[in-house]
Design a protein around this motif. Structure first.
Motif, PDB file in Angstrom:
ATOM      1  N   ALA A   7       0.928  -0.692   0.104  1.00 52.65           N
ATOM      2  CA  ALA A   7      -0.548   0.250  -0.284  1.00 52.65           C
ATOM      3  C   ALA A   7       0.619   0.773  -0.486  1.00 52.65           C
ATOM      4  O   ALA A   7       2.101   1.206   1.163  1.00 52.65           O
ATOM      5  CB  ALA A   7      -0.898  -0.209   1.431  1.00 52.65           C
ATOM      6  N   VAL A  42      -4.354  -3.809  -0.676  1.00 51.86           N
ATOM      7  CA  VAL A  42      -3.644  -4.238  -0.251  1.00 51.86           C
ATOM      8  C   VAL A  42      -3.310  -5.415  -1.889  1.00 51.86           C
ATOM      9  O   VAL A  42      -2.171  -6.230  -2.030  1.00 51.86           O
ATOM     10  CB  VAL A  42      -3.305  -5.053   0.841  1.00 51.86           C
ATOM     11  N   ARG A 115      -3.851   2.830   4.500  1.00 53.90           N
ATOM     12  CA  ARG A 115      -4.243   1.698   4.844  1.00 53.90           C
ATOM     13  C   ARG A 115      -5.111   2.535   4.825  1.00 53.90           C
ATOM     14  O   ARG A 115      -5.859   2.592   6.252  1.00 53.90           O
ATOM     15  CB  ARG A 115      -3.550   1.120   6.406  1.00 53.90           C
ATOM     16  N   VAL A 198       0.434  -7.124   6.383  1.00 56.59           N
ATOM     17  CA  VAL A 198       0.210  -7.938   4.964  1.00 56.59           C
ATOM     18  C   VAL A 198       1.726  -8.441   5.076  1.00 56.59           C
ATOM     19  O   VAL A 198       2.512  -7.676   4.697  1.00 56.59           O
ATOM     20  CB  VAL A 198      -0.011  -6.588   4.176  1.00 56.59           C
TER      21      VAL A 198
END
Length: 377
Positions: A7, A42, A115, A198
């Motif tokens: 991201a 993501v 995010r 992530v």
């Protein structure tokens, strides 16, 4: 493995506006839509049906407090988020705190990292869901999930998305602070949101599909006891109890329990067919991913169950309007027939899925492994 993109980090000073490039798609299940949004952010695009299937969300859990004459039904379990992330190999958790200020600071930190943030809120603050929910079911709305994707410093408003429409909503920041820390939304924790860490790569999608299906089989057939009744055994008990309402409950008790069933079947009026149609769509997608046509065949009983649940919803609506309607309570009534079809259908769907899973896994075991030997020079 499924590769992920990072991201984009956002260089934003404290107090300045934040606006993420967030692609939102509405749907039927507020948590499912929120999960789809944060996973796509993501780099992984999933349909709402795939989110529900990979999270093993469809279930049948039934509780009856006979002395108090109250009956509880759950058709989609609330742990879909952790199951989804676990099956995909994403480290995630639900965070919660009693400190509104810290919750807000953390949300802004995540936004500035690029995010979007899924947040649990009091649905009374969300105009979309309040407008979309049938009036009779509004008192039964307890929680709602939205995704926050921006902050306007000049107007002091947050931008959020929910499952009811494509366009975003704006809400004053102070009002949102109250929305996430008031009413029934505080059950199981105040100021609750999701955070994901992530990984560089995910569990292969075929393995994630298999794990989601395994969880569905186990929860449908082999989890018993605890609070209430679970799995296919609960469906038989459910049908027997609900047929007795006319002789064991007052008119007001019938009306209240019928409204509760309507809310449970549709998650407040949004999810049609108790999620069974979504699960059938997931199995059809999994059949393509796993090259296992038998899973497409296993989807058919769930599509049939969606029709049964839709029929029951209509009967509960009639019951809420007139609990004394004799057409509902005769042994040959459509209501009784639907309850019997539900009990038989849930068992058939679970049995069919278990057999399809076993055949799929046998087929995968029989396939030759890719050769690691080098070709001769």
């Amino acid at each position: 493995m499924i590769a992920l993109r990072e991201a984009p980090a956002m260089e934003t000073a404290a107090g300045e506006s934040v606006s993420l490039d967030y692609r939102h798609q509405p749907g039927n299940f507020c948590l499912g839509v929120a999960l789809r949004g944060v996973t796509e952010a993501v780099g992984l695009k999933l349909s709402e049906a795939e989110v529900m299937g990979l999270g093993g969300s469809v279930c049948f859990r039934y509780g009856a407090d006979l002395p108090k004459r109250k009956f509880h039904l759950e058709v989609c379990h609330s742990g879909v988020d952790m199951a989804l992330f676990g099956n995909l190999g994403i480290l995630a958790r639900q965070r919660r705190t009693t400190d509104r200020d810290w919750a807000e600071r953390r949300m802004m930190e995540l936004l500035r990292e690029g995010r979007p943030v899924a947040v649990k809120v009091n649905p009374r603050f969300c105009e979309g869901v309040m407008r979309a929910t049938p009036e009779a079911l509004v008192p039964l709305l307890y929680i709602h999930w939205v995704v926050v994707s921006g902050y306007d410093a000049e107007r002091d408003t947050l931008r959020y998305h929910d499952n009811t429409r494509f366009a975003a909503y704006d809400i004053p920041r102070e009002e949102f602070r109250l929305a996430r820390d008031s009413g029934p939304s505080v059950q199981n924790g105040r100021n609750t949101w999701l955070e994901l860490e992530v990984p560089r790569a995910l569990v292969p999608l075929d393995e994630a599909c298999l794990q989601g299906i395994r969880q569905m089989v186990v929860s449908s057939k082999y989890l018993h006891g605890g609070e209430g009744y679970k799995g296919v055994d609960a469906a038989t008990r459910y049908a027997r109890h609900l047929k007795s309402w006319r002789t064991t409950l007052t008119a007001d008790e019938i009306r209240g329990n019928a409204l509760g069933m309507m809310s449970s079947i549709t998650l407040g009026g949004a999810l049609k067919g108790a999620g069974r149609r979504h699960y059938a769509a997931f199995l059809e997608a999994a059949a393509r991913t796993l090259d296992a046509p038998v899973l497409k065949e296993a989807a058919a009983p769930y599509r049939a169950l969606a029709g049964v649940w839709t029929g029951l919803y209509a009967r509960f609506a009639a019951m809420a309007a007139d609990p004394a309607d004799d057409r509902l309570w005769s042994r040959g009534s459509e209501y009784f027939a639907l309850l019997d079809a539900l009990a038989a259908g849930e068992k058939n769907a679970a049995d069919t899925l278990e057999a399809a899973l076993a055949e799929t896994e046998r087929g995968r075991m029989a396939r030759p492994l890719p050769s690691t030997r080098k070709a001769p020079c």
